[in-house]
Design a protein around this motif. Structure first.
Motif, mmCIF file in Angstrom:
data_model
loop_
_atom_site.group_PDB
_atom_site.id
_atom_site.type_symbol
_atom_site.label_atom_id
_atom_site.label_comp_id
_atom_site.label_asym_id
_atom_site.label_seq_id
_atom_site.Cartn_x
_atom_site.Cartn_y
_atom_site.Cartn_z
ATOM 1 N N UNK A 148 2.233 9.596 -5.168
ATOM 2 C CA UNK A 148 2.896 10.847 -4.905
ATOM 3 C C UNK A 148 3.872 11.279 -6.186
ATOM 4 N N UNK A 149 4.541 10.279 -6.720
ATOM 5 C CA UNK A 149 5.693 10.589 -7.753
ATOM 6 C C UNK A 149 4.778 11.252 -8.940
ATOM 7 N N UNK A 150 3.558 10.512 -8.971
ATOM 8 C CA UNK A 150 2.747 11.015 -10.131
ATOM 9 C C UNK A 150 2.256 12.487 -9.875
ATOM 10 N N UNK B 37 7.388 16.869 -0.885
ATOM 11 C CA UNK B 37 7.133 16.705 0.390
ATOM 12 C C UNK B 37 6.491 15.524 0.669
ATOM 13 N N UNK B 38 5.298 15.196 0.130
ATOM 14 C CA UNK B 38 4.365 14.373 0.238
ATOM 15 C C UNK B 38 5.125 12.874 -0.211
ATOM 16 N N UNK B 39 5.642 13.015 -1.397
ATOM 17 C CA UNK B 39 6.572 11.891 -1.697
ATOM 18 C C UNK B 39 7.517 11.434 -0.931
ATOM 19 N N UNK B 40 8.192 12.503 -0.346
ATOM 20 C CA UNK B 40 9.218 11.970 0.665
ATOM 21 C C UNK B 40 8.762 11.373 1.823
ATOM 22 N N UNK B 41 7.717 11.702 2.250
ATOM 23 C CA UNK B 41 6.975 11.348 3.222
ATOM 24 C C UNK B 41 6.522 9.817 3.290
ATOM 25 N N UNK C 126 4.682 22.133 -6.569
ATOM 26 C CA UNK C 126 5.636 21.208 -6.616
ATOM 27 C C UNK C 126 6.196 20.751 -5.328
ATOM 28 N N UNK C 127 6.593 21.821 -4.568
ATOM 29 C CA UNK C 127 7.220 21.628 -3.313
ATOM 30 C C UNK C 127 6.387 20.797 -2.154
ATOM 31 N N UNK C 128 5.126 20.917 -2.327
ATOM 32 C CA UNK C 128 4.270 20.056 -1.428
ATOM 33 C C UNK C 128 4.110 18.666 -1.878
ATOM 34 N N UNK D 185 0.920 -1.253 0.134
ATOM 35 C CA UNK D 185 -0.145 -0.042 0.057
ATOM 36 C C UNK D 185 0.897 1.326 -0.070
ATOM 37 N N UNK D 186 1.967 1.147 0.865
ATOM 38 C CA UNK D 186 2.859 2.456 0.908
ATOM 39 C C UNK D 186 3.580 2.680 -0.509
ATOM 40 N N UNK D 187 3.905 1.745 -0.898
ATOM 41 C CA UNK D 187 4.673 1.670 -2.405
ATOM 42 C C UNK D 187 3.936 2.180 -3.201
#
Length: 186
Positions: free
Chosen positions: A14-16, A138-142, A133-135, A6-8
């Motif tokens: 998030x990458x999209x 950040x979401x992708x990093x999380x 983009x920044x948000x 699920x996380x992947x």
């Protein structure tokens, strides 16, 4: 293991989102370039209209001077009334051309202001897009951190399971030895 899957999937989503936000930021850059080009074009129109106004004013001045000269000549009866009226009509038409040229200059200046407003809007849009983009990043990093945590937890659980198996085997071995010792004592 299912939480890692699920996380992947969340990381992929998030990458999209990052890609979409970056594409929007790129579109805003294009909008800024187009708005700047519109300003340049509008300023060129102001320059052209101002040149036309100056030309119309010079022609109006010349024809006004002719009208004054013809009025004096007509008063002395050195030119006909028709010649004087022709000079007066030409001067009046030239003055109308000046008014029209001033209107064109004003319209061109309004075009510059409109293009500047469009540029301001495009810049504001770019700022919003860059924030998005920044948000998204950040979401992708999380999400990536969550996947890392889930993997770490899964690996720790596997290690604990392995340790438990080793401990169980040791306990079973010890119990077997106790049973042999008890059997030997009998």
């Amino acid at each position: 293991l299912s939480s890692i899957t699920v996380s992947e999937q969340q990381v992929a989503a998030a990458g999209q989102a990052v890609a979409v936000a970056q594409a929007e930021a790129s579109r805003t850059e294009t909008g800024i370039s187009q708005a700047q080009a519109a300003i340049d074009q509008a300023q060129a129109q102001v320059t052209s209209a101002s040149a036309q106004q100056a030309k119309a004013e010079a022609e109006a001045k010349r024809l006004s001077d002719d009208r004054t000269r013809y009025r004096e000549l007509y008063a002395k009866r050195e030119v006909s009334q028709q010649q004087y009226e022709a000079a007066a009509t030409a001067a009046a038409q030239a003055e109308s051309q000046v008014v029209a040229a001033k209107g064109q200059v004003s319209a061109a200046q309004a075009g510059v202001e409109s293009a500047r407003a469009a540029l301001d809007n495009a810049r504001a849009g770019r700022q919003v897009a860059l924030e998005n983009v920044g948000k998204a990043q950040a979401n992708q990093g999380e999400m990536q951190a969550r996947v890392g945590q889930a993997r770490s937890g899964y690996e720790e659980a596997q290690a604990a399971t392995l340790q438990a198996s080793v401990a169980r085997a040791a306990v079973e071995g010890a119990q077997a030895e106790i049973q042999r010792a008890e059997a030997n004592l009998k």
